[in-house]
Motif scaffolding. Structure first.
Motif, PDB file in Angstrom:
ATOM      1  N   CYS A 190      -7.849   6.989   2.662  1.00 16.88           N
ATOM      2  CA  CYS A 190      -7.003   5.802   2.743  1.00 16.88           C
ATOM      3  C   CYS A 190      -5.839   5.415   3.686  1.00 16.88           C
ATOM      4  O   CYS A 190      -4.667   6.188   3.935  1.00 16.88           O
ATOM      5  CB  CYS A 190      -6.269   5.534   1.486  1.00 16.88           C
ATOM      6  SG  CYS A 190      -4.486   4.329   0.770  1.00 16.88           S
ATOM      7  N   ASP A 193      -2.343   5.431   2.174  1.00 17.95           N
ATOM      8  CA  ASP A 193      -1.381   5.896   2.466  1.00 17.95           C
ATOM      9  C   ASP A 193      -1.438   7.464   3.207  1.00 17.95           C
ATOM     10  O   ASP A 193      -1.323   8.193   3.045  1.00 17.95           O
ATOM     11  CB  ASP A 193      -2.073   7.161   0.738  1.00 17.95           C
ATOM     12  CG  ASP A 193      -2.070   6.522  -0.074  1.00 17.95           C
ATOM     13  OD1 ASP A 193      -0.769   5.649  -0.199  1.00 17.95           O
ATOM     14  OD2 ASP A 193      -2.250   6.765  -0.946  1.00 17.95           O
ATOM     15  N   CYS A 448      -8.442   3.593  -3.228  1.00 14.47           N
ATOM     16  CA  CYS A 448      -7.525   3.935  -3.370  1.00 14.47           C
ATOM     17  C   CYS A 448      -7.040   4.022  -4.928  1.00 14.47           C
ATOM     18  O   CYS A 448      -7.023   2.984  -4.963  1.00 14.47           O
ATOM     19  CB  CYS A 448      -7.217   4.534  -1.806  1.00 14.47           C
ATOM     20  SG  CYS A 448      -5.341   5.793  -2.721  1.00 14.47           S
ATOM     21  N   CYS A 450      -4.262   3.488  -4.908  1.00 11.57           N
ATOM     22  CA  CYS A 450      -3.061   2.803  -4.397  1.00 11.57           C
ATOM     23  C   CYS A 450      -3.580   1.379  -4.236  1.00 11.57           C
ATOM     24  O   CYS A 450      -2.709  -0.316  -4.141  1.00 11.57           O
ATOM     25  CB  CYS A 450      -3.058   2.932  -3.556  1.00 11.57           C
ATOM     26  SG  CYS A 450      -3.801   2.970  -1.435  1.00 11.57           S
ATOM     27  N   SER A 452      -6.024  -0.093  -1.465  1.00  9.69           N
ATOM     28  CA  SER A 452      -6.907  -0.499  -0.666  1.00  9.69           C
ATOM     29  C   SER A 452      -8.058   0.351  -0.537  1.00  9.69           C
ATOM     30  O   SER A 452      -8.374   0.887  -0.892  1.00  9.69           O
ATOM     31  CB  SER A 452      -6.021   0.469   0.302  1.00  9.69           C
ATOM     32  OG  SER A 452      -4.425   0.274   0.943  1.00  9.69           O
TER      33      SER A 452
END
Ligand SMILES: [Zn+2]
Length: 997
Positions: A190, A193, A448, A450, A452
């Motif tokens: 990622c 991250d 991901c 998150c 992305s």
């Protein structure tokens, strides 16, 4: 969809029954397991949950199945240990708290609307601890409310100090054994991250999977490099030109100390592969068309042609063209040749036409047409944008890979198979400095958690577990070979994964968990710290924590040294010395070691099917690396997931049902049954509240039937009949016989965890038998529904039901005055003396005849006042038995052969010869029987149809329900019979003839 809270069952308050038994179980400590030298142990575990969200109905299946397994084994006489922990490790909890902190509206709405959490509570979720501690409690309460028979004294979380010490020991051991390596390896990544990602970190739980491209360098005249990405370097001998997409934007980059031309996407991918990349200038693909590039390997100049199939998302955007062996290249060249305008526009008329297609390998006998052309024609490809080109390509690639051999024009490589040549050509290219490497995600796009998009990153100095080690793979295979895998059909998947697994990143820079003991910048990631923790359940019971205050029995996590684990788990070291170094008393140390030797190995490991390629395989790998062979796991059980009315459960569909809310309105037992009764193990279970309601109604029927019986009978309720069976009514003997079959079938099903099959019998086929029994009894006119037979039947049924529906079973068991708790009662045993095939045949015959008469009445519309049932003559029975025997011995359905055998048989030959039609019919009867009922018929010594039917005259008449009827049963050989329509001659064994008027 939401939970229908208004649904209230009548006559039974499941909620208070559940409360009552939860309290009783808790007080009695019935699920707390200690060494019992009189019983064999059974250690069953299931993948522990992540407390980053509440449990929903979809989570319940795996845990419920495990609990049914644990309860069944307990009833089978095992000393069962079923513990539970909580997996805090990794990024999911952290990233969820970050999303709450960032006021992620989708997540907050989910908490509010689906899980009904208050805003106050949600505001405490801004820290990982806030989230974990709340959901940990929630999940635990849900598991208790579901009635799981867990020994909660062994509970832990993976961020407890004791657990971290255990994982440190585990990792030091792996490293000592040379199974942890440091190096540069590609991983799913990622970019936001700055962390590797695996299945648990991605949206939709996808494991990033990627392939390795060989980048072959071609040079422009000015020295700039054109890298082409290929999976088949051995086809370099057949390259005729390069392809460039004239419509795309390209960039010239300074990469490390060279100049390359690639697509902008490829440039950014290269940055993640440990290259220093700077963009020098942008250019259009068209600028390169018509130029020449140098093929450094063969030292020739090849032209650059335009092609629109070149995909900027894949590789570098520059493609080496092998028209002899690649359908895309062949077709693009054909397209180009046919476009005079284009050729003219690019001034390439004289370059394209002399291109000579080269064949460098062959997988079938020589022909004058190239492999690519052949397959393009076969698939009727129209142009280079034809969708079928993909299929044609993978077909040809696979043919050549498995069957192709390199031709003499490949020099030193001639005669090698394509499979061998691939790596050899690559090695030679590498030694000449002509290639680089590039990785590409196969299953993109992957996101991901998150949000992305993930990429492939070449990580340097990363720590890996070397699942590629061939000796380790061999041991893992040996373990799988020695294990029971349920269901068996999933075994090949394990073998595949073991072969396929490569080095795997085992540490991350962020997230919760244990630091790598030798490199504190790293944290052991979640699929690596969860593979041998079953051993920790033995130890966790002895640790003081917030629940357990200190006492002489307990030890402190700071006392858990490597020597401690090596002694307890591997039996290494001297007891006295370890006592000194850990300050744990000899008696406690020895006790923990005894516990370990008693409970280990794991007898059964449960998990969802999605964990086969990672967790379950790592579990096997790590056990064979750390433990002695006699401590290797014995069994893996895998189940499919849960669909909600045919759809995948997801937040976006709004069909997630929180488990605790569902328990509150429907009760735990109905939910348990609904999760397990709709599908076989590997299938996805289709859950719906209609299903829950149906199952609940069924449970209530069972409950009220038995309670009615209990309140009306004065005899001992739970009983096992020991009377002279021969003196009992047919239906009594029948019910007891059927019961033995049910016990045997349910036991067989549960041994293989075919829970759906078991539930079909307990809930439905036993109910059907009871209905028949009642009908027979009532028709007899005597009120024997209070008899002992029902007592035995009901008590067995409750025992069979108990692993599935523990609350209601406990309640019934208590009302029946059963001894102790049903959860620890003994599983019913088959009593062979009560099996009676003849009686079962009688009742089946009565049933068939009744149905046949009803059918005839329906078709003929006759209201009968006289019914004749003609049974077959002795002669027919003799013939039938001979045919049955012969067909059984030969297991054949060949009429000619059967006749030959019958004619050879003196006892029967005349009769058979003069009745060939009858032989044919009997053969048909036998063939249409199930193998089970055929076997019963073979085993039966005698079968008296008249006796059977005469026993049920009243019931048959009642079933026909037309009042004053005379019913007679008579053999066709009886001279006195009433047979005006000569029907009796149609009778056959098990198929009496019927006449009515
Ligand atoms: Zn991310």
């Amino acid at each position: 969809m939401s939970v229908d809270y208004s649904y209230e069952p009548k006559g039974l308050d499941l909620y208070s029954i559940e409360e009552k038994w939860l309290k009783r179980w808790d007080e009695s400590g019935i699920f707390e397991t200690e060494i019992d030298s009189n019983k064999p142990k059974y250690f069953v575990t299931v993948a522990y949950p992540y407390p980053n969200s509440p449990q929903h109905v979809g989570h319940g299946r795996t845990y419920t199945l495990t609990d049914v397994h644990a309860r069944y084994k307990t009833m089978r006489g095992f000393n069962v240990l079923f513990p539970m922990g909580f997996h805090y490790t990794g990024t999911p909890i952290v990233s969820m708290s970050e999303r709450v902190l960032a006021k992620d509206s989708e997540l907050i709405e989910t908490f509010r609307n689906i899980y009904n959490l208050s805003d106050d509570l949600i505001s405490s979720f801004v820290t990982p601890e806030g989230i974990a501690s709340f959901f940990h409690k929630e999940i635990k309460l849900g598991m208790k409310e579901m009635g799981y028979s867990i020994d909660w004294r062994r509970e832990f979380t993976t961020i407890d100090e004791g657990y971290s010490r255990f994982i440190s020991w585990h990792f030091r051991l792996l490293r000592e054994k040379g199974l942890i390596v440091q190096g540069s390896h590609p991983v799913g990544w990622c970019p936001k991250d700055h962390n590797p990602v695996s299945q648990h970190d991605t949206i939709g739980d996808v494991e990033p999977d990627f392939i390795e491209y060989v980048l072959i360098r071609y040079n422009l005249e000015d020295g700039c490099i054109l890298p082409t990405a290929t999976l088949r370097p051995e086809t370099i001998f057949g390259v005729t030109n390069l392809w460039i997409n004239p419509n795309l934007e390209y960039v010239e980059i300074k990469i490390d100390d060279e100049r390359w031309i690639v697509t902008p996407i490829a440039a950014s991918k290269l940055m993640f592969l440990d290259h220093k990349v700077e963009i020098v200038r942008k250019l259009r693909g068209i600028e390169l068309v018509g130029k020449f590039a140098k093929d450094n390997f063969r030292n020739v100049r090849i032209p650059i042609f335009p092609a629109t199939f070149v995909d900027p998302e894949n590789g570098t955007g520059i493609v080496m063209s092998v028209p002899g062996h690649a359908p895309f290249d062949y077709q693009a060249l054909e397209d180009l040749k046919s476009k005079r305008d284009t050729l003219h526009e690019y001034k390439m008329d004289n370059i394209v036409s002399p291109i000579k297609i080269i064949i460098s390998n062959m997988y079938q006998s020589e022909s004058n047409i190239t492999p690519a052309e052949l397959i393009v024609k076969e698939f009727r490809i129209s142009d280079q944008n034809d969708r079928n080109l993909e299929t044609a390509t993978s077909k040809l690639y696979s043919e050549e890979f498995y069957r192709g051999t390199l031709l003499p024009n490949t020099g030193n490589f001639a005669g090698l198979t394509v499979k061998d040549a691939r790596s050899k050509v690559k090695d030679v290219l590498k030694s000449k400095g002509l290639v680089d490497t590039m990785y590409e995600l196969i299953n993109k796009p992957i996101k991901c958690r998150c949000g992305s998009p993930c990429v492939v990153k070449l990580l340097t100095d990363q720590w890996f577990i070397n699942y590629q080690d061939s000796f380790w793979k061999k041991l893992a295979h040996e373990c799988i070979d020695s294990m029971s895998i349920i269901p068996e059909e999933i075994r090949p998947e394990f073998n595949y994964v073991i072969d396929w697994l490569k080095q795997r990143a085992c540490a991350r820079k962020i997230g919760l968990g244990t630091k790598l003991p030798w490199d504190k910048d790293w944290i052991v990631e979640s699929l690596s710290d969860s593979v041998i923790y079953m051993a920790y359940y033995i130890i966790s019971k002895y640790l003081t924590n917030t629940v357990r205050r200190s006492s002489p029995e307990y030890i402190n996590s700071s006392q858990l040294t490597d020597e401690f684990f090596s002694y307890v788990i591997l039996g290494k070291g001297e007891l006295q010395e370890i006592t000194k170094s850990t300050n744990i008393s000899v008696s406690i140390l020895a006790k923990i070691r005894r516990d370990f030797l008693y409970f280990y190995p794991v007898d059964s490991r449960h998990s969802g099917r999605d964990l086969v390629p990672n967790h379950l395989s790592f579990f096997v790998f790590n056990h064979v690396a750390i433990f002695e062979r006699n401590m290797w796991p014995k069994q893996i059980v895998v189940n499919g997931s849960v669909l909600m009315q045919g759809k995948k459960m997801s937040k976006s569909l709004g069909n997630i049902i929180p488990l605790r809310a569902a328990i509150k309105s429907y009760g735990a037992d109905p939910l348990r049954l609904a999760m397990l009764s709709s599908s076989e193990l590997l299938q996805d279970a289709d859950f719906s509240f209609d299903l829950v309601k149906g199952v609940k109604a069924k449970l209530l029927t069972i409950y009220s039937e038995i309670i009615d019986y209990v309140s009306s009978t004065k005899s001992t309720i739970i009983t096992t009949i020991t009377d002279d069976l021969k003196k009992m009514d047919f239906e009594d003997r029948w019910l007891l016989s059927k019961l033995q079959g049910d016990i045997s079938e349910v036991t067989k099903s549960l041994d293989q965890l075919r829970v759906r099959e078991a539930l079909q019998i307990i809930l439905y086929s036993m109910e059907k038998d009871l209905q028949w029994y009642r009908k027979r009894k009532l028709a007899r006119g005597n009120d024997t529904l209070k008899g002992l037979v029902l007592g035995e039947y009901y008590s067995v049924r409750v025992l069979l039901l108990a692993p599935f529906a523990p609350f209601i079973s406990e309640e019934i068991w208590e009302r029946m005055k059963g001894k102790g708790s049903v959860s620890s009662a003994s599983w019913p045993q088959v009593n062979p003396e009560k099996i009676d095939a003849e009686i079962e045949g009688y009742e089946e015959l009565i049933d068939t005849i009744t149905t046949d008469i009803q059918k005839i009445i329906k078709v003929t519309k006759i209201r009968p006042n006289r019914i004749m049932i003609y049974t077959a003559s002795k002669q027919k029975w003799n013939l039938y038995k001979k045919i049955l025997d012969k067909m059984n011995q030969q297991s054949t359905g060949n009429f000619g052969q059967l006749m030959k055998e019958l004619v050879r048989d003196d006892e029967i030959n005349d009769y058979a010869k003069s009745n060939t039609e009858l032989v044919k019919k009997m053969m048909g009867d036998i063939l249409s029987d199930s193998s089970e009922s055929r076997l019963k018929k073979i085993q039966m010594r005698s079968f008296d149809e008249e006796r059977a039917l005469n026993d049920a005259v009243n019931m048959i008449i009642q079933e026909i329900g037309q009042g004053d009827i005379r019913l007679e049963i008579i053999s066709e050989s009886n001279e006195q019979k009433f047979d005006p329509k000569k029907k009796s001659k149609f009778s056959r064994p098990y198929k009496p003839a019927i006449y009515l008027e």
